[in-house]
Scaffold this active site. Structure first.
Site, PDB file in Angstrom:
ATOM      1  N   GLU A   1       0.897  -1.139  -0.081  1.00  0.00           N
ATOM      2  CA  GLU A   1      -0.008  -0.240   0.131  1.00  0.00           C
ATOM      3  C   GLU A   1       0.841   1.353   0.034  1.00  0.00           C
ATOM      4  O   GLU A   1       0.363   2.353  -0.510  1.00  0.00           O
ATOM      5  CB  GLU A   1      -0.974   0.082   1.220  1.00  0.00           C
ATOM      6  CG  GLU A   1      -2.042  -1.100   0.993  1.00  0.00           C
ATOM      7  CD  GLU A   1      -3.110  -0.664   0.113  1.00  0.00           C
ATOM      8  OE1 GLU A   1      -2.956  -0.818  -1.160  1.00  0.00           O
ATOM      9  OE2 GLU A   1      -4.266  -0.139   0.686  1.00  0.00           O
TER      10      GLU A   1
ATOM     11  N   THR B   1      -6.709   9.467  -5.794  1.00  0.00           N
ATOM     12  CA  THR B   1      -6.565   9.492  -4.118  1.00  0.00           C
ATOM     13  C   THR B   1      -5.847  10.885  -3.848  1.00  0.00           C
ATOM     14  O   THR B   1      -6.218  11.305  -2.875  1.00  0.00           O
ATOM     15  CB  THR B   1      -5.813   8.318  -3.699  1.00  0.00           C
ATOM     16  OG1 THR B   1      -6.261   6.966  -4.447  1.00  0.00           O
ATOM     17  CG2 THR B   1      -5.708   8.032  -2.364  1.00  0.00           C
TER      18      THR B   1
HETATM   19  P1  ADP Z   1      -8.022   1.604  -4.916  1.00  0.00           P
HETATM   20  O1  ADP Z   1      -8.543   3.259  -4.309  1.00  0.00           O
HETATM   21  O2  ADP Z   1      -9.101   1.073  -5.931  1.00  0.00           O
HETATM   22  O3  ADP Z   1      -7.357   0.853  -4.073  1.00  0.00           O
HETATM   23  P2  ADP Z   1      -5.652   2.717  -5.206  1.00  0.00           P
HETATM   24  O4  ADP Z   1      -5.216   4.040  -5.682  1.00  0.00           O
HETATM   25  O5  ADP Z   1      -5.126   2.225  -3.845  1.00  0.00           O
HETATM   26  O6  ADP Z   1      -6.753   2.053  -5.848  1.00  0.00           O
HETATM   27  O7  ADP Z   1      -4.176   1.865  -6.157  1.00  0.00           O
HETATM   28  C1  ADP Z   1      -4.067   2.110  -7.181  1.00  0.00           C
HETATM   29  C2  ADP Z   1      -2.814   2.385  -7.669  1.00  0.00           C
HETATM   30  O8  ADP Z   1      -1.724   1.434  -7.161  1.00  0.00           O
HETATM   31  C3  ADP Z   1      -2.486   2.994  -8.861  1.00  0.00           C
HETATM   32  O9  ADP Z   1      -1.379   3.807  -9.139  1.00  0.00           O
HETATM   33  C4  ADP Z   1      -1.655   1.332  -9.531  1.00  0.00           C
HETATM   34  O10 ADP Z   1      -1.151   1.853 -10.755  1.00  0.00           O
HETATM   35  C5  ADP Z   1      -1.000   1.143  -8.305  1.00  0.00           C
HETATM   36  N1  ADP Z   1      -0.765  -0.384  -8.593  1.00  0.00           N
HETATM   37  C6  ADP Z   1       0.345  -1.066  -8.494  1.00  0.00           C
HETATM   38  N2  ADP Z   1       0.338  -2.543  -8.507  1.00  0.00           N
HETATM   39  C7  ADP Z   1      -1.012  -2.671  -8.482  1.00  0.00           C
HETATM   40  C8  ADP Z   1      -1.793  -3.960  -8.403  1.00  0.00           C
HETATM   41  N3  ADP Z   1      -1.408  -5.029  -8.241  1.00  0.00           N
HETATM   42  N4  ADP Z   1      -3.150  -3.782  -8.402  1.00  0.00           N
HETATM   43  C9  ADP Z   1      -3.798  -2.460  -8.429  1.00  0.00           C
HETATM   44  N5  ADP Z   1      -3.334  -1.350  -8.378  1.00  0.00           N
HETATM   45  C10 ADP Z   1      -1.708  -1.432  -8.354  1.00  0.00           C
END
Ligand code: ADP
Length: 305
Positions: A127, A180
Site C-alpha cells: 500500500e 486518491t
Molecule cells: P483503490 O483506491 O481502488 O485501492 P489505489 O489508488 O489504492 O486504488 O491503488 C491504485 C494504484 O496502485 C495505481 O496507481 C496502480 O497503478 C498501483 N498499483 C500497482 N500495482 C497494483 C496492483 N497489483 N493492483 C492495483 N493497483 C496497483
C-alpha cells in the site's frame, strides 16, 4: 507448489470510520495464482484485465511479497499471476487486494508461519507503493474478513469486529477517475471540535450496532460529518445516488474509500439489491458508465479457490 486465491474488494472508511474502519466484500475481487519456484526472488509473471507494472518493485503485489520474503527467507522464489477484476482507483481496495493476496499466498506456500493478522504489516508495504502511506484500512479487512478497526499503527493494533449475518453491501462504481491524491488534497488540517464529537459518537454507535446486530443503530450511526462533505463534489450526482439508496430502504450510504465508488449497507440481500438498482437508476442517461455489486460481508477474507 502453487495456490490460486480470490482476493476480495474492500470498502474503507465506512462513513464515520475515516482511515480506521474497513469491510470485506464477497462477490467482488481479483484472482491470483502464485507458484513456488526454485529460482529465488519474486516475479510478476502475468497480469490480465489491467495495464499495471510487471516490474516487481513497481507492483504492490511484488513489493508486499518481497517484504514477506525478506522476513521469512524461504529457500524458494515466487511467480505471481494476477487476474484483475477490480479497477485501480475505484475506491474498492484494488491495490490492497493484490498486496494482501500476495502475502497470503507466499505465507501459504511456506507452511503458514504467520497468522493473517501478522501478515497485515507486510501487505501494508504494498500500500505504501500505491499511495505513499503504509495504511491498513483495506488490507486488514482483505486478510481478516468482516469489519476491521485499525486502532493504532504504533504498535499495529487491528481489531476484528463481528458483522450481523444479514448485513449486505450495495456498491455502485461510476467509471470516472477520482485520484486518491485529489481526494486527500480537499481534506483540512484542522477539524471542528463539535463535528469531532459527532463523528466519535457515530463511530461508537456503529461499532456497538455491529456487535449487537442492531440494524437501526447501524443506520442511525452511518454519517460522516468530517470527510464526506469535503469530498462529495468529486463524485458526480453523489447526493442523488446516496438519497436513492436511502429512499430504497438502505440503512445508510457513503463514499467507499476515497471514491468514486459509493456503498450502501442494507438488511438482507433483497434490500441491498434494491439499493443498488436505485443508485444505478440515478446514473442512467447521464453518460457515465458504471457497474454495481451486491455482496454479503465476507467473514473470512482471502479464499483459496
Ligand atoms: P483503490 O483506491 O481502488 O485501492 P489505489 O489508488 O489504492 O486504488 O491503488 C491504485 C494504484 O496502485 C495505481 O496507481 C496502480 O497503478 C498501483 N498499483 C500497482 N500495482 C497494483 C496492483 N497489483 N493492483 C492495483 N493497483 C496497483
Amino acid at each position: 507448489m502453487e495456490v490460486k486465491i480470490f482476493c476480495p474488494a474492500t470498502v474503507a472508511n465506512v462513513s464515520c470510520g475515516f482511515d480506521v474502519l474497513g469491510l470485506c466484500l464477497d462477490t467482488a475481487g481479483d484472482e491470483m495464482l502464485v507458484e513456488r519456484t526454485m529460482q529465488p526472488g519474486v516475479r510478476i509473471k502475468e497480469i490480465t484485465g489491467a495495464n499495471l507494472p510487471l516490474d516487481t518493485a513497481q507492483n504492490v503485489a511484488g513489493v508486499a511479497a518481497t517484504a514477506l520474503v525478506e522476513k521469512l527467507h524461504p529457500p524458494y522464489g515466487f511467480d505471481i499471476t494476477i487476474h484483475k477484476k477490480i479497477k485501480a482507483g475505484s475506491g474498492l481496495g484494488s491495490s490492497a487486494a493484490s498486496a494482501a493476496g500476495a502475502v497470503f499466498a507466499v505465507n501459504h506456500l511456506v507452511g503458514n508461519p504467520l497468522t493473517p493478522k501478522e501478515l497485515v504489516h507486510y501487505a501494508m508495504q504494498g500500500e505504501k507503493l500505491a499511495s505513499g502511506a503504509a495504511h491498513a484500512d483495506n488490507v486488514a479487512p482483505a486478510l481478516l474478513g468482516g469489519f476491521t478497526l485499525v486502532r493504532s499503527y504504533e504498535p499495529l493494533d487491528i481489531i476484528e469486529i463481528p458483522a450481523p449475518e444479514n448485513l449486505y453491501v450495495a456498491i455502485i462504481h461510476p467509471h470516472i477517475e477520482v485520484r486518491t491524491k485529489d481526494a486527500r488534497a480537499v481534506l483540512k488540517d484542522r477539524i471542528d471540535f463539535k463535528k469531532a464529537v459527532i463523528q466519535t459518537a457515530n463511530l461508537a454507535g456503529l461499532i456497538s450496532g455491529l456487535y449487537t446486530a442492531d440494524f437501526d443503530l447501524i443506520g442511525r450511526s452511518l454519517h460522516d460529518v468530517l470527510v464526506e462533505p469535503l469530498r462529495a463534489h468529486l463524485i458526480p450526482h453523489f447526493s442523488f445516488i446516496k438519497k436513492a439508496a436511502l429512499d430504497a430502504g438502505a440503512l445508510g450510504a457513503g463514499i467507499s474509500g476515497s471514491g468514486p465508488s459509493v456503498f450502501a449497507l442494507a438488511k438482507g440481500n433483497e434490500a441491498a439489491g434494491k439499493a443498488a438498482g436505485a443508485m444505478a437508476q440515478v446514473l442512467e442517461g447521464t453518460g457515465i458508465d458504471y457497474e454495481i455489486h451486491v455482496s454479503n460481508i465476507n467473514p473470512v477474507g482471502i479464499k483459496i479457490v
